[in-house]
Structure formats: C-alpha cells, structure tokens
Write a protein that holds these residues in place. Structure first.
Motif, PDB file in Angstrom:
ATOM      1  N   LYS A  24      -4.844  -3.594   0.458  1.00  0.00           N
ATOM      2  CA  LYS A  24      -5.366  -2.641   1.440  1.00  0.00           C
ATOM      3  C   LYS A  24      -4.443  -1.441   1.594  1.00  0.00           C
ATOM      4  O   LYS A  24      -4.907  -0.303   1.765  1.00  0.00           O
ATOM      5  CB  LYS A  24      -5.542  -3.348   2.795  1.00  0.00           C
ATOM      6  N   ALA A  25      -3.130  -1.666   1.513  1.00  0.00           N
ATOM      7  CA  ALA A  25      -2.170  -0.571   1.655  1.00  0.00           C
ATOM      8  C   ALA A  25      -2.225   0.381   0.460  1.00  0.00           C
ATOM      9  O   ALA A  25      -1.845   1.553   0.576  1.00  0.00           O
ATOM     10  CB  ALA A  25      -0.763  -1.139   1.803  1.00  0.00           C
ATOM     11  N   ALA A  26      -2.705  -0.119  -0.687  1.00  0.00           N
ATOM     12  CA  ALA A  26      -2.860   0.698  -1.899  1.00  0.00           C
ATOM     13  C   ALA A  26      -1.560   1.384  -2.292  1.00  0.00           C
ATOM     14  O   ALA A  26      -1.540   2.549  -2.699  1.00  0.00           O
ATOM     15  CB  ALA A  26      -3.974   1.726  -1.709  1.00  0.00           C
ATOM     16  N   LEU A  27      -0.462   0.633  -2.145  1.00  0.00           N
ATOM     17  CA  LEU A  27       0.848   1.164  -2.512  1.00  0.00           C
ATOM     18  C   LEU A  27       1.542   0.232  -3.509  1.00  0.00           C
ATOM     19  O   LEU A  27       2.752   0.212  -3.624  1.00  0.00           O
ATOM     20  CB  LEU A  27       1.710   1.349  -1.260  1.00  0.00           C
ATOM     21  N   GLY A  28       0.743  -0.536  -4.211  1.00  0.00           N
ATOM     22  CA  GLY A  28       1.284  -1.461  -5.202  1.00  0.00           C
ATOM     23  C   GLY A  28       1.300  -2.882  -4.688  1.00  0.00           C
ATOM     24  O   GLY A  28       1.656  -3.139  -3.545  1.00  0.00           O
ATOM     25  N   SER A  29       0.922  -3.821  -5.557  1.00  0.00           N
ATOM     26  CA  SER A  29       0.871  -5.235  -5.199  1.00  0.00           C
ATOM     27  C   SER A  29       1.754  -6.033  -6.149  1.00  0.00           C
ATOM     28  O   SER A  29       2.268  -5.504  -7.140  1.00  0.00           O
ATOM     29  CB  SER A  29      -0.571  -5.757  -5.280  1.00  0.00           C
ATOM     30  N   ALA A  30       1.927  -7.320  -5.841  1.00  0.00           N
ATOM     31  CA  ALA A  30       2.671  -8.211  -6.734  1.00  0.00           C
ATOM     32  C   ALA A  30       2.014  -8.201  -8.117  1.00  0.00           C
ATOM     33  O   ALA A  30       0.802  -7.968  -8.231  1.00  0.00           O
ATOM     34  CB  ALA A  30       2.684  -9.627  -6.153  1.00  0.00           C
ATOM     35  N   PRO A  31       2.789  -8.429  -9.196  1.00  0.00           N
ATOM     36  CA  PRO A  31       2.262  -8.255 -10.561  1.00  0.00           C
ATOM     37  C   PRO A  31       0.939  -8.958 -10.853  1.00  0.00           C
ATOM     38  O   PRO A  31       0.037  -8.357 -11.448  1.00  0.00           O
ATOM     39  CB  PRO A  31       3.399  -8.807 -11.432  1.00  0.00           C
ATOM     40  N   TRP A  32       0.796 -10.237 -10.468  1.00  0.00           N
ATOM     41  CA  TRP A  32      -0.457 -10.935 -10.748  1.00  0.00           C
ATOM     42  C   TRP A  32      -1.621 -10.298 -10.000  1.00  0.00           C
ATOM     43  O   TRP A  32      -2.709 -10.113 -10.550  1.00  0.00           O
ATOM     44  CB  TRP A  32      -0.343 -12.413 -10.379  1.00  0.00           C
ATOM     45  N   THR A  33      -1.405  -9.950  -8.732  1.00  0.00           N
ATOM     46  CA  THR A  33      -2.468  -9.311  -7.951  1.00  0.00           C
ATOM     47  C   THR A  33      -2.766  -7.922  -8.479  1.00  0.00           C
ATOM     48  O   THR A  33      -3.931  -7.491  -8.506  1.00  0.00           O
ATOM     49  CB  THR A  33      -2.066  -9.237  -6.465  1.00  0.00           C
ATOM     50  N   ALA A  34      -1.725  -7.203  -8.914  1.00  0.00           N
ATOM     51  CA  ALA A  34      -1.926  -5.872  -9.488  1.00  0.00           C
ATOM     52  C   ALA A  34      -2.807  -5.958 -10.735  1.00  0.00           C
ATOM     53  O   ALA A  34      -3.713  -5.135 -10.933  1.00  0.00           O
ATOM     54  CB  ALA A  34      -0.579  -5.241  -9.827  1.00  0.00           C
ATOM     55  N   ALA A  35      -2.549  -6.950 -11.577  1.00  0.00           N
ATOM     56  CA  ALA A  35      -3.401  -7.152 -12.761  1.00  0.00           C
ATOM     57  C   ALA A  35      -4.824  -7.485 -12.334  1.00  0.00           C
ATOM     58  O   ALA A  35      -5.795  -6.999 -12.925  1.00  0.00           O
ATOM     59  CB  ALA A  35      -2.836  -8.274 -13.631  1.00  0.00           C
ATOM     60  N   GLY A  36      -4.953  -8.318 -11.289  1.00  0.00           N
ATOM     61  CA  GLY A  36      -6.270  -8.679 -10.773  1.00  0.00           C
ATOM     62  C   GLY A  36      -7.035  -7.471 -10.264  1.00  0.00           C
ATOM     63  O   GLY A  36      -8.260  -7.371 -10.451  1.00  0.00           O
TER      64      GLY A  36
END
Length: 225
Positions: A24-36
C-alpha cells in the motif's frame, strides 16, 4: 500445542498485514512480495495468488534440493503458504479505502510494514511448527549446501525473487514493488528480527508442541521403510 497455534496464527496475520502495508505504501516491499507484485501486474492476478504460485514452485524446488519429499510436513507448509497468500489479499482488500499520500507518510507506512514482518517472523521462528516454502528454501540452502552460512543463504534465497521481479519489471518497462523498502528489508530484516527476539519472550512447551501424527500416517511411513 494450542498456545503454539495461537502464536502461529497471530504471526501469519501480522506478517500478511506488514506485507500488505508495504504494498500500500508503494515504496518497495520485501523481495518475495516485490516479485509477487510484478507478477500480479503482468498476469492480471492478485498479489496473494502470485505469491501462492511462486510458493508452489518453491515447494517443489525445496523437495528437489532436499532430494526427497518432505512428507506430511509439505502438506502443512502448503496450507500455511495458502493462508499467507489469501491473508495478504484480505488485508489489501481492507486497505482499499485507505490512501497513503506524501513521502513521509509513505516512508512511515513502509518501515512500519517491515517492522511488522520482522516481529511476525520472530514469533514464527520461535513457534517453529511449520515453514513457508520461501523460508524452507533458506533453511535448506544454509544447512545442506552452504555449511551453515546464513548470510550467503539469505542472499541467494532472496536474490531469486529479486532477480525475478527486476526481470519482469524491466521487460515490461514498468518496475514496481522494488524500492527503498526492498533495500531496508534485504539489508536490515535480520537485525530487526534479532531485536524482536530480545523483546518478545514466548514460554512454549516444546514437548507439548510436537505433532502427534494420526495412526494412518505412521502406517504409511512404516510401509515405505
């Protein structure tokens, strides 16, 4: 056992909430979630479903790297993986009406999400009843291939989704989910988990938390022996 299950359920809710907050923050997520997130946008599916698909492939890879099927534990790990994916979608649905605007507000939301994930992982590793396939991959690499080197195991296991997310984003010319929050998660998650390890004290009876398999599971194991 009931106490351990309570903390396990709490950790998966908190973990999913933290990941949803970083999305929701759209400022980067953890690697697995970012890939998701990148798979989600490319394939037109939810983030949770993208994580479930990656989890299934990782579960298969885990058994391949282990050189054997992990038995009933794979079933529980699969169920945990499903719960985690659907809970992320649940939290994202709840957060639809929430607007995270402004750089400072987004940064606070992103860091708060990462801290929630670290807190959840601290609880989850203490309970030690099941393992998400992503975490099982880290464990297998560390114990079977890297002689206990957790730093190298973490870099390899997290480098896989990071490479996947970057590849999809660059191919589509629309890189999302990989930003400051990804770097914070990649570099600092271990330290955050250690912090919560010191803060959170769970008094769990390890003997009472051992799974008591049904008789038919024991029969299957003996028949294969």
């Amino acid at each position: 056992m009931s106490k351990g299950l309570f903390w396990l359920v709490l950790s998966v809710f908190l973990n999913a909430f933290g990941n949803a907050l970083t999305v929701k923050a759209a400022l980067g997520s953890a690697p697995w979630t970012a890939a998701g997130i990148n798979i989600s946008h490319a394939a037109g599916i939810t983030v949770g479903n993208a994580l479930i698909i990656m989890g299934i492939f990782t579960l298969i890879a885990d058994d391949f790297l282990r050189h054997r099927w992990n038995g009933i534990k794979d079933v529980f790990n699969f169920l945990y993986m499903l719960s985690f994916g659907y809970l992320i979608d649940f939290w994202l649905f709840i957060m639809q009406a929430i607007h995270v605007n402004g750089g400072l507000f987004r940064l606070v939301a992103c860091v708060s999400g990462v801290l929630c994930i670290a807190c959840a992982l601290s609880i989850y590793f203490k309970v030690n009843l099941v393992l998400h396939p992503f975490d099982d991959l880290l464990k297998i690499l560390r114990e079977k291939y890297l002689h206990g080197n957790v730093v190298r195991a973490q870099r390899i296991s997290l480098g896989i989704p990071l490479t996947l997310g970057l590849s999809i984003g660059l191919f589509r010319h629309n890189l999302i989910g990989i930003n400051l929050g990804t770097a914070i998660s990649f570099l600092c998650m271990g330290y955050f988990i250690l912090f919560f390890d010191r803060v959170i004290h769970l008094h769990l009876n390890r003997e009472a938390m051992i799974w008591h398999w049904p008789h038919w599971v024991h029969r299957i194991k003996h028949s294969k022996a």
